[in-house]
Design a protein around this motif. Structure first.
Motif, PDB file in Angstrom:
ATOM      1  N   LEU A 139      35.593  36.232  32.419  1.00 51.89           N
ATOM      2  CA  LEU A 139      36.181  37.561  32.213  1.00 51.89           C
ATOM      3  C   LEU A 139      37.574  37.637  32.829  1.00 51.89           C
ATOM      4  O   LEU A 139      38.468  38.293  32.292  1.00 51.89           O
ATOM      5  CB  LEU A 139      35.262  38.629  32.815  1.00 51.89           C
ATOM      6  CG  LEU A 139      33.921  38.806  32.083  1.00 51.89           C
ATOM      7  CD1 LEU A 139      32.892  39.531  32.963  1.00 51.89           C
ATOM      8  CD2 LEU A 139      34.119  39.561  30.762  1.00 51.89           C
ATOM      9  N   ALA A 140      37.765  36.934  33.954  1.00 49.84           N
ATOM     10  CA  ALA A 140      39.089  36.885  34.594  1.00 49.84           C
ATOM     11  C   ALA A 140      40.091  36.198  33.673  1.00 49.84           C
ATOM     12  O   ALA A 140      41.226  36.660  33.494  1.00 49.84           O
ATOM     13  CB  ALA A 140      38.993  36.146  35.932  1.00 49.84           C
TER      14      ALA A 140
ATOM     15  N   LEU B 254      38.573  42.560  38.216  1.00 48.45           N
ATOM     16  CA  LEU B 254      37.185  42.375  38.617  1.00 48.45           C
ATOM     17  C   LEU B 254      36.845  42.916  39.992  1.00 48.45           C
ATOM     18  O   LEU B 254      37.644  42.818  40.928  1.00 48.45           O
ATOM     19  CB  LEU B 254      36.854  40.880  38.584  1.00 48.45           C
ATOM     20  CG  LEU B 254      36.953  40.248  37.196  1.00 48.45           C
ATOM     21  CD1 LEU B 254      36.943  38.747  37.295  1.00 48.45           C
ATOM     22  CD2 LEU B 254      35.821  40.714  36.314  1.00 48.45           C
ATOM     23  N   LEU B 255      35.629  43.444  40.089  1.00 43.85           N
ATOM     24  CA  LEU B 255      35.014  43.759  41.372  1.00 43.85           C
ATOM     25  C   LEU B 255      33.722  42.951  41.433  1.00 43.85           C
ATOM     26  O   LEU B 255      32.873  43.060  40.542  1.00 43.85           O
ATOM     27  CB  LEU B 255      34.719  45.257  41.486  1.00 43.85           C
ATOM     28  CG  LEU B 255      34.033  45.688  42.785  1.00 43.85           C
ATOM     29  CD1 LEU B 255      34.931  45.395  43.998  1.00 43.85           C
ATOM     30  CD2 LEU B 255      33.687  47.180  42.730  1.00 43.85           C
TER      31      LEU B 255
ATOM     32  N   GLU C 121      43.492  33.043  41.055  1.00 48.58           N
ATOM     33  CA  GLU C 121      44.228  31.866  40.571  1.00 48.58           C
ATOM     34  C   GLU C 121      44.380  31.905  39.051  1.00 48.58           C
ATOM     35  O   GLU C 121      45.327  31.347  38.498  1.00 48.58           O
ATOM     36  CB  GLU C 121      43.503  30.578  40.966  1.00 48.58           C
ATOM     37  CG  GLU C 121      43.893  30.079  42.351  1.00 48.58           C
ATOM     38  CD  GLU C 121      42.971  28.981  42.849  1.00 48.58           C
ATOM     39  OE1 GLU C 121      42.437  28.230  42.009  1.00 48.58           O
ATOM     40  OE2 GLU C 121      42.768  28.897  44.073  1.00 48.58           O
ATOM     41  N   LEU C 122      43.441  32.568  38.389  1.00 47.76           N
ATOM     42  CA  LEU C 122      43.520  32.701  36.925  1.00 47.76           C
ATOM     43  C   LEU C 122      44.392  33.892  36.522  1.00 47.76           C
ATOM     44  O   LEU C 122      44.493  34.232  35.345  1.00 47.76           O
ATOM     45  CB  LEU C 122      42.112  32.864  36.339  1.00 47.76           C
ATOM     46  CG  LEU C 122      41.193  31.650  36.478  1.00 47.76           C
ATOM     47  CD1 LEU C 122      39.739  32.023  36.159  1.00 47.76           C
ATOM     48  CD2 LEU C 122      41.660  30.527  35.552  1.00 47.76           C
ATOM     49  N   GLY C 123      44.945  34.598  37.520  1.00 50.00           N
ATOM     50  CA  GLY C 123      45.849  35.710  37.236  1.00 50.00           C
ATOM     51  C   GLY C 123      45.172  37.063  37.185  1.00 50.00           C
ATOM     52  O   GLY C 123      45.790  38.060  36.806  1.00 50.00           O
TER      53      GLY C 123
ATOM     54  N   ALA D  90      36.456  35.325  44.192  1.00 47.25           N
ATOM     55  CA  ALA D  90      37.608  36.218  43.990  1.00 47.25           C
ATOM     56  C   ALA D  90      38.907  35.415  44.023  1.00 47.25           C
ATOM     57  O   ALA D  90      39.810  35.658  43.203  1.00 47.25           O
ATOM     58  CB  ALA D  90      37.618  37.310  45.059  1.00 47.25           C
ATOM     59  N   ALA D  91      38.986  34.445  44.930  1.00 46.78           N
ATOM     60  CA  ALA D  91      40.199  33.615  45.005  1.00 46.78           C
ATOM     61  C   ALA D  91      40.370  32.819  43.705  1.00 46.78           C
ATOM     62  O   ALA D  91      41.492  32.693  43.187  1.00 46.78           O
ATOM     63  CB  ALA D  91      40.111  32.680  46.211  1.00 46.78           C
ATOM     64  N   GLU D  92      39.254  32.322  43.159  1.00 46.87           N
ATOM     65  CA  GLU D  92      39.335  31.581  41.878  1.00 46.87           C
ATOM     66  C   GLU D  92      39.811  32.504  40.753  1.00 46.87           C
ATOM     67  O   GLU D  92      40.590  32.093  39.884  1.00 46.87           O
ATOM     68  CB  GLU D  92      37.960  31.009  41.513  1.00 46.87           C
ATOM     69  CG  GLU D  92      37.490  29.872  42.412  1.00 46.87           C
ATOM     70  CD  GLU D  92      36.137  29.334  41.938  1.00 46.87           C
ATOM     71  OE1 GLU D  92      36.121  28.342  41.191  1.00 46.87           O
ATOM     72  OE2 GLU D  92      35.089  29.927  42.308  1.00 46.87           O
TER      73      GLU D  92
END
Ligand SMILES: NC(=O)c1ccc[n+]([C@@H]2O[C@H](COP(=O)([O-])OP(=O)(O)OC[C@H]3O[C@@H](n4cnc5c(N)ncnc54)[C@H](OP(=O)(O)O)[C@@H]3O)[C@@H](O)[C@H]2O)c1
Length: 264
Positions: free
Chosen positions: A25-26, A32-33, A51-53, A46-48
């Motif tokens: 979804l990111a 996202l939450l 990284e996907l913006g 969340a960090a990943e």
């Protein structure tokens, strides 16, 4: 609903299917939450996502705690402003017979696998209905379509999700709410290791079904297509998904198969 520009709250996001769905979804532009119990794992996901913006926040919670889903939904609305999509992927497996399982263990399984998803839906749906737009995605499973040994409460919870959300869909279809039930077969995650035995101890091993199952990323890829298309229901998996059709059209053969081969 296409996730681009949408606010999405996803439970079970710390591992397995929920984590893979969060990343999918990111990648498609959602904000996202992420929720589950383990905040360190959520922060890593969340960090990943970032990284996907994608903007990504975490909201740790234990969905088995009475009142936690409703409080979580209030916190989620404050953090996200509004919730366009709820993805309920949190789940707790079972590895104990229906007769032997402690009542407290059964209640925990039902709390995570049934009550949490319905309480979250009850909390977020009014906002979606008021806006005339929203999507609720729930991860159920093939054991929501047929039963199996040592899965009685898990299977009961997953069957109940189908009845509850199919009913909600018929109550709200004129008001812009989309309900998508994802029905995976076996997926290679930690679900069986974390599953509760009859006395509440974790099962601790990954069963052959999960070991030979789909990669969570492939499950998420197929799930994403179903979410974007707004499908009511999507089976995702391998041969085990055939059990759903056997149950409907040839139940004796499914019974024979489960008794001879076991399940997953
Ligand atoms: N893997 C399969 O073969 C399979 C097949 C059919 C359906 N499913 C369903 O897919 C969904 C995801 O499972 P998975 O396979 O990805 O397993 P998983 O890796 O074990 O993920 C389960 C998720 O639920 C969270 N969770 C568990 N108890 C919780 C609680 N009390 N409060 C909040 N979060 C909780 C876990 O995070 P924390 O531990 O951090 O809380 C984790 O993020 C579940 O609904 C499962 O029933 C899986």
């Amino acid at each position: 609903m296409h996730p681009k520009g949408k606010t999405i709250w996803i439970t079970g996001a710390s591992s397995g299917i929920g984590r893979a769905l969060a990343l999918a979804l990111a990648k498609e532009g959602g904000s996202l939450l992420l929720s589950a119990r383990h905040s360190d794992r959520l922060e890593a996901v969340a960090a990943e996502c970032r990284e996907l913006g994608a903007p990504a926040l975490v909201l740790p919670l234990d969905l088995a705690t009475p009142g936690a889903p409703a409080q979580g939904a209030r916190d989620a609305e404050i953090l996200l402003g509004r919730i366009d999509m709820l993805v309920s992927a949190a789940g707790l497996g079972q590895r104990g017979s229906g007769l032997a399982t402690d009542r407290a263990v059964a209640e925990r399984i039902l709390a995570v696998d049934f009550w949490a998803a319905t309480e979250l839906a009850r909390a977020v749906a009014p906002g979606m209905l008021a806006r005339g737009d929203g999507q609720i995605v729930v991860v159920t499973g093939v054991l929501g379509k047929f039963g199996a040994p040592n899965r009685a409460y898990y299977s009961a919870a997953k069957h109940a999700l189908h009845g509850w959300f199919d009913s909600l869909r018929e109550e709200t279809w004129k008001q812009g709410l989309t309900i998508t039930l994802l029905v995976p077969g076996w997926v290679k995650t930690g679900i069986s290791a974390a599953a509760l035995e009859a006395d509440g101890r974790p099962h601790g091993t990954t069963d052959p079904g999960q070991l030979g199952g789909l990669a969570p990323e492939e499950c998420a890829r197929r799930a994403l297509a179903a979410i974007i298309a707004g499908r009511d229901e999507q089976l995702i998996g391998g041969y085990e998904c055939g059990g759903v059709y056997l149950k409907r059209f040839w139940p004796g053969l499914l019974k024979w198969f489960i008794r001879r081969r076991g399940i997953g």
